[in-house]
Design an enzyme around this catalytic site. Structure first.
Site, PDB file in Angstrom:
ATOM      1  N   CYS A   2       0.838  -1.188   0.000  1.00  0.00           N
ATOM      2  CA  CYS A   2       0.000   0.000   0.000  1.00  0.00           C
ATOM      3  C   CYS A   2       0.880   1.248   0.000  1.00  0.00           C
ATOM      4  O   CYS A   2       1.949   1.271   0.601  1.00  0.00           O
ATOM      5  CB  CYS A   2      -0.952   0.096   1.190  1.00  0.00           C
ATOM      6  N   ARG A  27       3.696  -0.154  -5.006  1.00  0.00           N
ATOM      7  CA  ARG A  27       3.482  -0.690  -3.659  1.00  0.00           C
ATOM      8  C   ARG A  27       2.161  -1.457  -3.545  1.00  0.00           C
ATOM      9  O   ARG A  27       1.848  -2.008  -2.487  1.00  0.00           O
ATOM     10  CB  ARG A  27       3.480   0.452  -2.629  1.00  0.00           C
ATOM     11  N   TRP A  75      -2.644  -2.664  -1.711  1.00  0.00           N
ATOM     12  CA  TRP A  75      -2.305  -4.075  -1.893  1.00  0.00           C
ATOM     13  C   TRP A  75      -3.166  -4.806  -0.872  1.00  0.00           C
ATOM     14  O   TRP A  75      -2.955  -4.694   0.327  1.00  0.00           O
ATOM     15  CB  TRP A  75      -0.814  -4.312  -1.644  1.00  0.00           C
ATOM     16  N   ASN A  99      -1.603   2.174   5.587  1.00  0.00           N
ATOM     17  CA  ASN A  99      -0.708   1.141   5.070  1.00  0.00           C
ATOM     18  C   ASN A  99      -0.247   0.298   6.252  1.00  0.00           C
ATOM     19  O   ASN A  99       0.319   0.827   7.204  1.00  0.00           O
ATOM     20  CB  ASN A  99       0.509   1.794   4.389  1.00  0.00           C
ATOM     21  N   GLY A 100      -0.516  -1.006   6.192  1.00  0.00           N
ATOM     22  CA  GLY A 100      -0.087  -1.889   7.284  1.00  0.00           C
ATOM     23  C   GLY A 100      -1.173  -2.903   7.579  1.00  0.00           C
ATOM     24  O   GLY A 100      -2.098  -3.092   6.772  1.00  0.00           O
ATOM     25  N   GLU A 479      17.842 -17.250  -8.309  1.00  0.00           N
ATOM     26  CA  GLU A 479      17.416 -15.872  -8.575  1.00  0.00           C
ATOM     27  C   GLU A 479      16.850 -15.735  -9.996  1.00  0.00           C
ATOM     28  O   GLU A 479      15.846 -15.061 -10.202  1.00  0.00           O
ATOM     29  CB  GLU A 479      18.601 -14.916  -8.340  1.00  0.00           C
ATOM     30  N   LYS A 483      13.112 -14.530 -10.975  1.00  0.00           N
ATOM     31  CA  LYS A 483      12.870 -13.390 -11.862  1.00  0.00           C
ATOM     32  C   LYS A 483      11.912 -13.780 -12.970  1.00  0.00           C
ATOM     33  O   LYS A 483      10.958 -13.084 -13.272  1.00  0.00           O
ATOM     34  CB  LYS A 483      14.215 -12.957 -12.444  1.00  0.00           C
ATOM     35  N   GLU A 486       8.229 -14.624 -11.596  1.00  0.00           N
ATOM     36  CA  GLU A 486       7.447 -13.538 -10.993  1.00  0.00           C
ATOM     37  C   GLU A 486       6.896 -12.575 -12.032  1.00  0.00           C
ATOM     38  O   GLU A 486       5.837 -11.989 -11.821  1.00  0.00           O
ATOM     39  CB  GLU A 486       8.227 -12.815  -9.880  1.00  0.00           C
ATOM     40  N   HIS A 502      17.927 -37.035  -8.075  1.00  0.00           N
ATOM     41  CA  HIS A 502      17.250 -37.470  -6.853  1.00  0.00           C
ATOM     42  C   HIS A 502      15.752 -37.169  -6.895  1.00  0.00           C
ATOM     43  O   HIS A 502      15.125 -37.053  -5.850  1.00  0.00           O
ATOM     44  CB  HIS A 502      17.930 -36.830  -5.635  1.00  0.00           C
ATOM     45  N   LYS A 602       5.960  -4.091  -4.252  1.00  0.00           N
ATOM     46  CA  LYS A 602       7.410  -3.890  -4.141  1.00  0.00           C
ATOM     47  C   LYS A 602       7.893  -4.082  -2.712  1.00  0.00           C
ATOM     48  O   LYS A 602       8.893  -4.723  -2.467  1.00  0.00           O
ATOM     49  CB  LYS A 602       7.731  -2.478  -4.623  1.00  0.00           C
TER      50      LYS A 602
END
Ligand code: M6R
Length: 607
Positions: A2, A27, A75, A99-100, A479, A483, A486, A502, A602
């Protein structure tokens, strides 16, 4: 997650809030809204979905007009993305953006229902508006202080009181909030990029401080009404840094900024082959006292930590554990006062990483933060801070923040190697000289775009892609896989190449794409053997190796080459760049929203 913003000043606030919300959209983008003071009322307009929906609604429907307002980009945590669950939330005299996460919102809801309040949304944030309204008699500070004491969890709040026109009140706990000091008005915002177009001067709001923002004054007071003096900071970057500058997406802009970002990270610390980290509270004596290192982070930052483990253990022979912050904080970790805890975070606000830092501090363990955002919570609370100086990273997919985190860990490993005498002066000098050349080599890699685009075109329609590698190449596999998945939504997994037999190899069938990263001489033949194992089962192999590697044409269908390094421990910084570009091109070819992938935000300020 947010983003919140507020403005009070001479300009009409609607366009100004929209522009700031555009910069905060990374955000969260489940909904957007604003509340604006208009003569004797506060008008609220809010819409589910991207900011463009709000803009459309303002263009086609009611458009408020005023000089003081607050805005929000969401968000979603509690309650689905919908118009009604969008912010701002209003109750009687009070309108808020939040926000939170309010952890005790159900108890508060029950308490307020007993007082006669009715709830319309599924959100935790609505309880804050109603609680503030309930606590408000005629003094905003008393109401905010009382409410803050009743709330559990995290919050950054922008608050309007109907009977206090053209005043914005703000408070925060465990969620970031800054106050901007402009020429023609003042601001509150979740971060600096939201207001950088209007001012570079800002003040960090601390916990338990209330900001009262008017068009010509900003005041900070504590819960008892006492004034607090605050330092005004100046952002050392400008509006262009927070904009795309001709690139189609922030992600590709930030990928291309890596040479400069790494140079900024290195240049204050390495001069003529000499390393000086200049870390506060970290003398050589303190450095030499650490017996073990714990690196704690989330996502991409955690992947940087995994490279750090290889590098520190190799160069300084100090044992390093790497933990996911959300696991570390709840596992009662075995850490001692002889250890060093390194928290890595681009934003410096990630809730789990911040909690891990606090846990280490509670146990009196020395904490070092490797952080990009200056003045962020993690930076402020750690015993020592290593700023990465990458500049603002807007794209949700982290690229330049990752490479500067790894660069920082190289420098830290060299320092530890110097102190533990596992590195000679000549070795240190050679490493430092080579590190200084990294930006040029990355510039060269960035020119290989055509080949990488071709690889993306070949593999863009895949349903699953596997990444394999050994040693540091395994870290890069993790990584690269993150990338790709996502932003392109192609399912992807990363495996240590020796681990395939395995279990995973049963997933390999005709044309399954396997991206093999094989940059380390001592492991090259071993990884190529694993490549042949998948090749003989029909895999379509893309091999990433250095320009000195001999490539057996039977072992790969596509090849990406990176420049070699004298010290191969530095190669992760080269190998990740083409794979970031590969992920980017694949997502663009698939028509994905590269900078704002679905369901992501983000800065993850909730646990
Ligand atoms: O701000 P932080 O570095 O603490 O963020 C940690 C992760 O959320 C972040 O790296 C995330 O994994 C990236 N968006 C991935 O590209």
């Amino acid at each position: 997650m947010c983003g919140i913003v507020g403005y009070v000043g001479k300009s009409d606030c609607v366009d100004l809030l929209l522009d700031s919300l555009r910069r905060l959209e990374y955000r969260g983008y489940d909904s957007a809204g604003m509340a604006v003071f208009e003569s004797d009322t506060i008008s609220i307009v809010k819409k589910r979905g991207r900011l463009n929906n709000l803009i459309k609604s303002l263009n086609e429907g009611y458009r408020p007009c005023g000089h003081c307002g607050i805005g929000h980009t969401r968000w979603a945590t509690h309650g689905e993305p919908s118009d009604i669950n969008s912010h701002p939330h209003n109750s009687g005299n009070v309108t808020i953006v939040h926000n939170g996460i309010i952890e005790n919102y159900l108890q508060i809801k029950k308490y307020l229902k007993n007082k006669g309040y009715r709830f319309e949304t599924e959100t935790d944030s609505e309880t804050v508006a109603k609680l503030l309204d309930y606590n408000y008699k005629d003094n905003p500070i008393d109401a905010i202080a009382k409410t803050a004491k009743q709330l559990e969890g995290s919050y950054a709040l922008g608050i309007l009181f109907l009977d206090r026109p053209n005043e914005i009140y703000a408070i925060r706990k465990n969620s970031p909030l800054i106050v901007g000091k402009g020429k023609d008005g003042n601001f509150i915002a979740s971060d600096v990029p939201a207001i950088i177009k209007h001012t570079r001067e800002y003040i960090l709001l601390d916990q338990n401080e209330i900001a009262i923002v008017k068009d010509n004054s900003i005041k900070f007071i504590d819960f008892y009404g006492k004034n607090i003096e605050k330092e005004i900071l100046t952002a050392n970057w400008n509006v262009e840094s927070a904009e795309k500058n001709g690139f189609p997406h922030f992600m590709i802009k930030e990928i291309n900024e890596q040479p400069e970002a790494i140079r900024r990270c290195i240049s204050p610390r390495i001069k003529q082959g000499n390393l000086d980290l200049g870390l506060s509270n970290l003398s050589d004596e303190k450095f030499s006292s650490f017996e073990k290192i714990h690196i704690v982070a989330c996502g991409t930052a955690m992947h940087a930590g995994m490279v750090g483990k290889y590098v520190i253990e190799k160069l300084a022979r100090i044992p390093v554990d790497v933990d996911i912050a959300s696991e570390f904080r709840y596992k009662n970790p075995i850490i001692s006062t002889k250890d060093l805890v390194i928290i890595i975070s681009q934003s410096g606000e990630t809730a789990d990483s911040l909690a891990a830092l606090r846990l280490a501090k509670e146990r009196s363990v020395f904490t070092l933060a490797i952080v990009n955002v200056v003045g962020s919570s993690i930076a402020r609370e750690a015993d020592s801070v290593f700023y990465t100086w990458a500049g603002p990273e807007i794209s949700v997919a982290s690229t330049k923040a990752y490479t500067v985190q790894i660069t920082s860990l190289y420098m830290l490993a060299i320092k530890l190697g110097e102190i533990s005498k596992t590195l000679s002066n000549d070795e240190i000098c050679e490493l430092c000289n080579e590190i200084q050349d990294i930006p040029n080599k990355i510039k060269y890699i960035l020119k290989n775009d055509d080949n990488i685009l071709q690889c993306a075109k070949t593999l863009q329609n895949s349903h699953d892609i596997f990444f394999i590698g050994r040693g540091v190449d395994y870290c890069i596999s993790l990584e690269s896989s993150l990338k790709l998945k996502e932003i392109s939504y192609i399912h992807s997994e990363a495996y240590a190449a020796g681990e395939l037999k395995h279990g995973t190899i049963s997933l390999i069938e005709n044309n399954t794409p396997v991206i093999a990263i094989a940059t380390q001489t001592d492991l090259y033949a071993k990884t190529i053997s694993n490549v042949k194992e998948v090749k003989s089962r029909g895999a379509n192999v893309l091999l990433l190796c250095t320009d000195k590697s001999e490539v057996d044409s039977n072992a790969s269908d596509l090849v990406i080459r990176i420049p070699n390094a004298n010290n191969e421990i530095l190669l992760p910084l080269y190998s990740i760049v083409p794979l970031q570009m590969f992920a980017y091109h694949t997502a663009v070819l698939k028509g994905c929203d590269v900078d704002k992938p679905r369901n992501l935000a983000k800065s993850v300020t909730v646990e």
